[in-house]
Design a protein around this motif. Structure first.
Motif, PDB file in Angstrom:
ATOM      1  N   PRO A  16      77.449   5.941 -68.023  1.00 50.04           N
ATOM      2  CA  PRO A  16      78.394   5.725 -66.891  1.00 50.04           C
ATOM      3  C   PRO A  16      79.240   7.211 -66.659  1.00 50.04           C
ATOM      4  O   PRO A  16      79.537   8.039 -67.637  1.00 50.04           O
ATOM      5  CB  PRO A  16      79.282   4.708 -67.240  1.00 50.04           C
ATOM      6  CG  PRO A  16      79.273   4.931 -68.697  1.00 50.04           C
ATOM      7  CD  PRO A  16      77.779   5.278 -69.135  1.00 50.04           C
ATOM      8  N   GLN A  17      79.567   7.348 -65.486  1.00 52.28           N
ATOM      9  CA  GLN A  17      80.642   8.383 -65.303  1.00 52.28           C
ATOM     10  C   GLN A  17      81.882   8.212 -65.677  1.00 52.28           C
ATOM     11  O   GLN A  17      82.500   7.128 -66.135  1.00 52.28           O
ATOM     12  CB  GLN A  17      81.029   8.457 -63.806  1.00 52.28           C
ATOM     13  CG  GLN A  17      79.531   8.789 -62.851  1.00 52.28           C
ATOM     14  CD  GLN A  17      79.879   8.950 -61.396  1.00 52.28           C
ATOM     15  OE1 GLN A  17      81.086   8.968 -60.870  1.00 52.28           O
ATOM     16  NE2 GLN A  17      78.815   9.322 -60.582  1.00 52.28           N
ATOM     17  N   GLY A  18      82.615   9.260 -66.425  1.00 58.17           N
ATOM     18  CA  GLY A  18      84.057   9.196 -66.940  1.00 58.17           C
ATOM     19  C   GLY A  18      83.919   8.736 -68.326  1.00 58.17           C
ATOM     20  O   GLY A  18      84.957   8.582 -68.890  1.00 58.17           O
ATOM     21  N   LEU A  19      82.792   8.677 -68.898  1.00 56.82           N
ATOM     22  CA  LEU A  19      82.619   8.347 -70.423  1.00 56.82           C
ATOM     23  C   LEU A  19      83.208   9.321 -71.296  1.00 56.82           C
ATOM     24  O   LEU A  19      83.860   9.001 -72.156  1.00 56.82           O
ATOM     25  CB  LEU A  19      81.202   7.904 -70.714  1.00 56.82           C
ATOM     26  CG  LEU A  19      81.131   7.889 -72.179  1.00 56.82           C
ATOM     27  CD1 LEU A  19      81.710   6.121 -72.539  1.00 56.82           C
ATOM     28  CD2 LEU A  19      79.391   7.519 -72.494  1.00 56.82           C
ATOM     29  N   ASP A  20      83.089  10.495 -70.993  1.00 55.49           N
ATOM     30  CA  ASP A  20      83.456  11.765 -71.733  1.00 55.49           C
ATOM     31  C   ASP A  20      85.003  11.783 -71.831  1.00 55.49           C
ATOM     32  O   ASP A  20      85.557  11.917 -72.864  1.00 55.49           O
ATOM     33  CB  ASP A  20      83.013  13.139 -71.174  1.00 55.49           C
ATOM     34  CG  ASP A  20      81.409  13.193 -71.379  1.00 55.49           C
ATOM     35  OD1 ASP A  20      80.836  12.477 -72.290  1.00 55.49           O
ATOM     36  OD2 ASP A  20      80.702  13.994 -70.559  1.00 55.49           O
ATOM     37  N   LYS A  21      85.684  11.467 -70.728  1.00 56.97           N
ATOM     38  CA  LYS A  21      87.017  11.475 -70.787  1.00 56.97           C
ATOM     39  C   LYS A  21      87.687  10.414 -71.671  1.00 56.97           C
ATOM     40  O   LYS A  21      88.652  10.447 -72.355  1.00 56.97           O
ATOM     41  CB  LYS A  21      87.852  11.294 -69.245  1.00 56.97           C
ATOM     42  CG  LYS A  21      87.584  12.708 -68.448  1.00 56.97           C
ATOM     43  CD  LYS A  21      87.996  12.534 -67.165  1.00 56.97           C
ATOM     44  CE  LYS A  21      87.761  13.645 -66.194  1.00 56.97           C
ATOM     45  NZ  LYS A  21      88.525  13.368 -64.786  1.00 56.97           N
TER      46      LYS A  21
END
Length: 603
Positions: A16-21
């Motif tokens: 998913p998008q935003g997983l790294d943050k």
């Protein structure tokens, strides 16, 4: 390398998008947490809050994926004491349903000045996943199971929390086969990672078994899942089958069948017809009043007997059917018998008024006989010359229990009753086995009567059951109480019962049969009078068959009936009724003796 069939396919393939943050925030919060109120503790508290009661499925999904990564995982597993609250919330989490009932597709997360997680998109995502529900698609469940498996693989001390979490999820009935498949796959993978988990699994299964008054659907569903677990946890089959038998017995004993045919549920209730449970000096009316007072004090609710009896019967039928189906699936019925032997010994034999559950063993013996050519299909050649027909193993076990002098009397009597029922009613039991059973029991009874009740006695050692006698001389027991010889009467009734169902086999016209007829006659006419302390229906049928089979004459049978009804007959020859001789009273026992006066209060 290619994954084995037992390895779950976690995590989900899409990132998913935003997983790294989110991962960066979680790694920092977990790594720097010391248990003290610092700035990083705010972010750690936010992580705990998401796990405790999340209102944002998208954020929860990303959080679970982030915790399952190597950085956070090593810190949590390496400092389990420091992160015990976090670990507790992870294994307590229910990833299968959205408690908030609020659909959100995902979020992008940032941090504020204190490092806490914030939602800047208010539950919306921009990656085209608007039509996907994270709970219904099991994406949250996949991430959660993947996290738990990784925790277990890094630290085996999480085994019991992991198993408890899986069993807790399995005990709730669900129409979703996908959910059940994921749970069983995760459990199978865990047992592969930690082989000792099989020994830890059964106590958890037993502790989570639904109560006997739980809905039928819940209990039947749980039994199904337990049997499914046996497909990959074969080593606990004996324990699981024993648990199912015990739960069937709990339901079985609550069902009361009256002589009129009416059926009702009796739970923890004293039966009026069982004198052994009556209290000395308390009549029926007093007992009933005390019972009503206790029920009023405890607030016992009134129940519709017929409805509850139907529910209990359906529940018992379903559980027994599942167990029998699992028995059918196993090729070796000898292994089935060995797995269930302890359950019969520890549960069925020790349970008063079991009515249905014991037929599991009867059915298992029938399955084995059918698979190997009926009653004549022995398998001596395949077992080193020993006959391993299951029904013969079962009969031998009951005989050993019945004639054992080390077991309690009630245990031996129960074994005799089950032996009589099994040999008499099971048509697949061959004639030779029935003859061997009767001969073994008669050998014991003959030795018992020869020694005057000393052989295989049921009373404790040292009890005065017989007077000293000369060698070979049969003496009368010092105590005429029937209770001193209950095992003897149970065994002789077992013999008579089998003969009523198999008269042509036992009372045969061969030389061996004639010898047995003589032993039967000697037993019937013994001064212990076994027919007198036998069920009237069995006694009447046996005497009728004995006369027709020329075991005894009509006069001998009538003489036995006279002895049973209180006459002077002992079964040998008809006796004349003698007039009692009147003797003069001696001074010591006369009407004016001091003893008589003392009884009347005159001395």
């Amino acid at each position: 390398p290619n994954a084995t069939p037992t390895t779950p396919t976690y995590p989900p393939p899409k990132r998913p998008q935003g997983l790294d943050k989110v991962s960066a925030v979680v790694d920092t919060a977990v790594k720097n947490y010391t248990g003290q109120p610092t700035s990083t503790a705010v972010a750690y508290t936010a992580v705990l809050g998401q796990l405790r009661r999340s209102k944002d499925p998208g954020m929860l999904w990303r959080l679970l994926l982030s915790l399952g990564r190597s950085k956070s995982l090593s810190e949590i597993s390496g400092n389990a004491k420091r992160h015990e609250q976090l670990i507790h919330l992870i294994f307590k989490l229910d990833p299968w349903s959205d408690r908030s009932k609020q659909r959100t597709n995902g979020t992008a997360a940032t941090t504020d000045n204190n490092g806490a997680m914030e939602d800047n998109n208010k539950g919306k995502i921009k990656n085209g996943d608007d039509d996907e529900d994270l709970y219904e698609s099991y994406m949250i469940a996949d991430a959660h199971l993947y996290l738990c498996i990784n925790l277990l693989s890094s630290n085996s001390t999480f085994l019991v929390p992991f198993l408890t979490m899986i069993v807790r999820s399995l005990e709730t009935p669900t129409p979703s086969s996908a959910k059940l498949s994921k749970l069983h796959l995760a459990l199978q993978h865990a047992l592969t990672l930690v082989p000792k988990g099989r020994s830890e699994l059964f106590p958890i299964l037993a502790s989570r078994f639904p109560f006997k008054r739980s809905p039928t659907e819940k209990q039947v569903h749980y039994v199904k899942q337990c049997i499914r677990i046996l497909e990959y946890a074969e080593t606990i089959r004996k324990e699981v089958w024993g648990m199912i038998i015990e739960k069937c017995i709990e339901v079985d004993v609550e069902i009361k069948i009256h002589l009129s045919g009416d059926v009702r549920v009796v739970e923890e209730e004293k039966e009026g017809g069982d004198e052994i449970f009556e209290i000395d000096g308390v009549t029926g009316e007093a007992t009933e009043e005390a019972k009503k007072a206790i029920e009023k004090k405890l607030g016992k609710r009134q129940r519709t007997d017929s409805i509850e009896a139907d529910e209990y019967a359906d529940k018992l039928d379903e559980m027994l059917n599942l167990l029998l189906s699992d028995l059918c699936n196993l090729k070796s019925k000898v292994d089935c018998y060995n797995a269930l032997e302890d359950a019969f010994e520890d549960v069925v034999l020790r349970t008063h008024k079991s009515k249905f559950t014991q037929f599991v063993w009867f059915a298992m013996c029938k399955m084995d006989a059918d698979e190997h050519g009926g009653s004549e299909g022995g398998r001596e050649e395949d077992n080193g010359g020993e006959d391993d027909r299951v029904y013969r193993m079962f009969a031998s076990h009951l005989i050993r229990n019945t004639i054992s002098s080390t077991l309690p009397s009630i245990h031996r009597q129960s074994s005799a009753c089950y032996l009589a029922s099994f040999i008499s009613r099971a048509r697949f039991v061959d004639d030779e086995t029935a003859i061997e059973v009767v001969d073994a029991l008669m050998d014991w009874a003959q030795e018992y009567t020869r020694t005057g009740g000393k052989s295989g006695r049921s009373t404790p050692p040292g009890s005065p059951t017989t007077r000293p006698s000369s060698p070979g001389v049969l003496t009368r027991p010092s105590s005429p109480r029937v209770s001193d010889h209950m095992v003897f009467y149970s065994i002789t009734q077992c013999v008579f019962y089998i003969m009523c169902f198999r008269p042509g086999v036992i009372m045969g016209g061969t030389d061996r049969g004639k010898e047995r007829n003589g032993r039967i006659m000697a037993l019937c006419t013994h001064r212990f009078k076994p027919l007198k302390h036998c069920l009237s229906s069995v006694r009447a049928e046996f005497l009728d068959l004995a006369v027709r089979r020329s075991v005894m004459s009509k006069d001998e049978a009538e003489n036995i009936r006279m002895g049973v009804s209180g006459g002077k007959g002992d079964g040998s020859t008809p006796q004349k009724v003698r007039t009692p001789i009147k003797r003069p009273s001696s001074p010591a026992t006369g009407g004016d003796s001091k003893e008589r006066k003392r009884e009347k209060g005159g001395v």
